[in-house]
Design a protein around this motif. Structure first.
Motif, PDB file in Angstrom:
ATOM      1  N   TRP A  18      -3.287  -6.582  -0.369  1.00  0.00           N
ATOM      2  CA  TRP A  18      -2.935  -5.703  -1.489  1.00  0.00           C
ATOM      3  C   TRP A  18      -3.944  -4.574  -1.573  1.00  0.00           C
ATOM      4  N   HIS A  19      -3.503  -3.364  -1.288  1.00  0.00           N
ATOM      5  CA  HIS A  19      -4.358  -2.174  -1.316  1.00  0.00           C
ATOM      6  C   HIS A  19      -3.998  -1.344  -2.541  1.00  0.00           C
ATOM      7  N   GLY A  20      -4.916  -1.295  -3.507  1.00  0.00           N
ATOM      8  CA  GLY A  20      -4.645  -0.490  -4.687  1.00  0.00           C
ATOM      9  C   GLY A  20      -4.658  -1.298  -5.955  1.00  0.00           C
ATOM     10  N   GLY A  38      -8.073   0.582  -4.221  1.00  0.00           N
ATOM     11  CA  GLY A  38      -7.248   1.769  -4.046  1.00  0.00           C
ATOM     12  C   GLY A  38      -8.080   3.036  -4.075  1.00  0.00           C
ATOM     13  N   SER A  76       5.596  -0.443  -0.489  1.00  0.00           N
ATOM     14  CA  SER A  76       4.878   0.187  -1.596  1.00  0.00           C
ATOM     15  C   SER A  76       5.064  -0.674  -2.835  1.00  0.00           C
ATOM     16  N   THR A  87       0.840  -1.195   0.000  1.00  0.00           N
ATOM     17  CA  THR A  87       0.000   0.000   0.000  1.00  0.00           C
ATOM     18  C   THR A  87       0.876   1.245   0.000  1.00  0.00           C
ATOM     19  N   ASP A  91      -0.735   3.957   1.322  1.00  0.00           N
ATOM     20  CA  ASP A  91      -1.479   4.688   2.339  1.00  0.00           C
ATOM     21  C   ASP A  91      -0.944   4.306   3.722  1.00  0.00           C
ATOM     22  N   THR A 143     -11.930  -0.223   2.834  1.00  0.00           N
ATOM     23  CA  THR A 143     -10.640  -0.234   3.535  1.00  0.00           C
ATOM     24  C   THR A 143     -10.877   0.073   5.016  1.00  0.00           C
TER      25      THR A 143
END
Length: 677
Positions: free
Chosen positions: A391-393, A418, A374, A345, A347, A518
């Motif tokens: 997995w964010h995004g 994301g 990242s 991420t 964020d 999220t």
């Protein structure tokens, strides 16, 4: 009654020959009145009634002799249990669908024969009697046609022996349908040998409707013979290990076992003590458990192990009962490796929350590690040590391939949308909203008021209830905004309005989940109400961590049969062939990994499909059902031509007796003295 040579019945009119000959003889001579003969006839009038009865009896016996001979040559079958369903020489083609599941190993009261052995013997005997020539066996392990040269081969091939894998009856029916179509078979009899367990028949499976329609196209060309063994065990228990943990740290290294006993009796039955034998790599011990006939649990049972013990196997067993297939359970154990999570991420807030949920272990003996990176830092990741990915995004094309390999190895991944949602990056250009496995994110959706979760799956998977049966507080979660999920997923949690919040993608190995929001405070209360998020992540982490261990647990039939043939057995049933290892309970070595293979959970206690449901599954198809029980040696069908030969012999003897000349008295002795004839 039916016949193996029914065309012989066309000769039945020949039985009337004696009557015809008799009538012809009566008209053979012209009658002429003659005084002397009239006197004799008048003298014999007193005996005329008896003579006629004797004459017609002889004619009847002669007719019976010819009819019995014709019937005997026609090879009659006893009506027996199958009634008049079987006639003629039977169909030109025979397909045997054989259920080899563990429940088919139930024995009769004498303990001599199992349901499987009884079913195979009866089908073999019947097909032999019917002189069936083209026989194909489709057994439950592989659901593949196997040609047999003769019916008796059923008794010898390993594919008709017992198995620890459940049956998939719709798949077996589909294999039979494909075989009939591919071979363009004519008249075909499909014999089904099964105990009608719901777990094997899957009566609610959608495949039955299409199978029924497909077989209906054949009309009466395809006939089904169901040899059913629906009888349940009188008294049966099964055993299963629900949890095993090796605790090697400290001064007291030991193994902790949780064992379940399941019975088929009423819970109010008299409590009894059941001895459980626990074997750890050959060393045996016994523990007694109070059992009420329905269920019992031995939780947290400690067994000391050597300090250097890093990996091992074991087995638990109970005394013999009606079904020996569920009296053993194998397991493996080792020192659990660290559960490492990877959080991708950009964020910081999201990364911090996810890292906290992933790093706090649910077991004091398990080490949990989480790394936040990242997308630009993925090049330095050692994927072979990762158990779970959050997995964010967005996901690039190259990253999709990496994730697919990771899941194929057995890892677990949870995708979170994301900030751009559908990947348009806010400028209308196509982004990377597409994810691996055929799914992708849609646009973000924000409601005026927070949305609550309307329903979730509480019996299995990430949001299931706790071991004590307590439900997770999923309904208290509030969603401020969420992204749409595009693609085929199985919803695990659904928002008010029907949109999925959490879904799972079906994959052969590993786990793939999509969480449509999220833990950011602007998106949901997942972080504030942290229990649900923590439990969900820890369960996904535990699932993914299994792929890192040197041991494994599998249900019989999960492994590829050809690959399993190369497994090296450590502990298994000695009477099974190597080609059956994927379907045989035991402990095996697959490369460097130890695998414990056991029967499926449904085999411990599965109800029987009722008669109405069976009739609905076959609809208007031609079905003849014969209910049997284990150990029943009565024939389904039997030739009775010998009885007709006996009848013919008796008729011939009777006819011969009636044809003997009557006893005559010397006429001279009856005349008065001095009178000459």
């Amino acid at each position: 009654m039916s016949f193996l040579q029914p065309w012989m019945l066309f000769a039945l009119p020949l039985a009337a020959l004696p009557v015809i000959i008799h009538l012809i003889n009566q008209r053979r001579y012209q009658t002429t009145q003659w005084a002397a003969m009239m006197f004799l006839l008048a003298a014999n009038r007193m005996n005329r009634g008896y003579a006629r009865i004797r004459q017609w009896t002889i004619l009847a016996l002669r007719t019976m002799v010819i009819a019995a001979l014709i019937f005997a040559v026609g090879r009659p079958l006893s009506s027996g249990l199958i009634g008049g369903a079987i006639g003629g020489n039977g169909s030109a083609n025979t397909i045997v669908l054989l259920d080899r599941s563990p429940s088919m190993q139930q024995r009769d009261a004498s303990g001599e024969l199992t349901k499987l052995q009884s079913g195979v013997a009866k089908v073999t005997q019947t097909l032999t009697t019917l002189d069936a020539q083209r026989i194909v066996l489709i057994e439950s392990n592989r659901s593949e046609p196997k040609e047999l040269s003769k019916a008796s081969e059923l008794l010898d091939v390993p594919e008709s022996g017992p198995s620890d894998a459940s049956a998939d009856m719709p798949a077996m029916m589909l294999a039979a349908l494909d075989h009939i179509r591919d071979g363009e078979l004519g008249q075909t009899d499909v014999w089904i040998v099964s105990d009608l367990r719901e777990s094997d028949w899957s009566a609610k499976d959608g495949r039955w409707a299409s199978l029924r329609d497909a077989f209906a196209e054949f009309g009466r060309r395809v006939r089904f013979r169901l040899l059913a063994f629906p009888e349940s065990e009188s008294v049966n228990r099964s055993i299963r290990v629900s949890d095993v943990v090796l605790r090697s740290s400290g001064d007291d290294p030991h193994l902790t076992l949780s064992i379940n006993l399941i019975g088929n009796q009423d819970a109010q039955a008299k409590t009894q003590t059941v001895p459980i034998t626990i074997e750890i790599e050959g060393a045996r011990s016994t523990v007694e458990v109070a059992f009420d006939g329905s269920s019992a649990e031995l939780k947290g049972h400690r067994i000391a192990v050597p300090r250097e013990q890093g990996r091992g196997w074991g087995r638990v067993s109970i005394p013999a009962d009606a079904n020996g297939a569920d009296n053993d359970f194998y397991f493996t154990f080792d020192v659990a490796p660290p559960r490492r999570s990877l959080i991708v991420t950009d964020d910081d807030q999201v990364g911090r929350v996810l890292k906290l949920a992933a790093e706090i272990p649910s077991d004091v003996d398990v080490q949990c590690v989480a790394d936040v990176v990242s997308p630009d830092g993925l090049a330095a990741v050692d994927w072979q040590t990762i158990a779970m990915v959050l997995w964010h995004g967005d996901v690039s094309k190259s990253e999709r391939a990496t994730i697919e390999r990771f899941v194929g190895r057995g890892g677990t991944v949870i995708f979170l949308p994301g900030p751009n949602g559908n990947g348009t990056n806010g400028n209308g250009t196509d982004g990377n909203a597409e994810l691996p496995f055929g799914v992708k994110w849609g646009a973000w959706q924000a409601e005026k008021d927070p949305v609550s979760i309307a329903s979730w799956r509480g019996d299995a998977d990430l949001l299931s209830a706790t071991l004590s049966g307590t439900s997770l507080p999923v309904g208290g979660i509030r969603i401020e905004r969420f992204a749409a999920i595009d693609g085929e997923v199985t919803p695990l949690a659904t928002l008010v309005g029907g949109k999925p919040l959490l879904g799972r993608v079906a994959t052969p190995r590993g786990g793939v989940y999509l969480l449509a929001t999220t833990p950011s405070a602007d998106d949901s209360s997942l972080a504030a109400d942290g229990v649900v998020l923590y439990v969900m992540i820890q369960r996904a982490l535990e699932s993914g961590a299994r792929s890192l261990r040197n041991i494994g647990q599998q249900t019989s039939g999960e492994s590829d049969a050809d690959a399993a043939a190369n497994f090296n057995p450590i502990a298994s049933r000695d009477d099974r062939m190597s080609t059956e290892r994927a379907f045989t309970a035991g402990v095996y070595v697959d490369d460097a990994k130890w695998l414990a293979i056991n029967r499926g959970r449904a085999e411990d206690q599965s109800p029987v499909v009722d008669d109405t449901a069976v009739d609905q599954l076959f609809g208007d198809l031609v079905l003849d059902r014969i209910d049997q029980s284990a150990g029943n040696t009565n024939s389904i069908v039997e030739e009775v031509w010998r009885a007709f030969l006996v009848i013919m012999l008796i008729a011939m003897i009777g006819e011969a007796c009636l044809c003997l000349p009557r006893h005559t008295v010397d006429s001279r002795s009856s005349l008065p003295k001095g009178v000459a004839a």
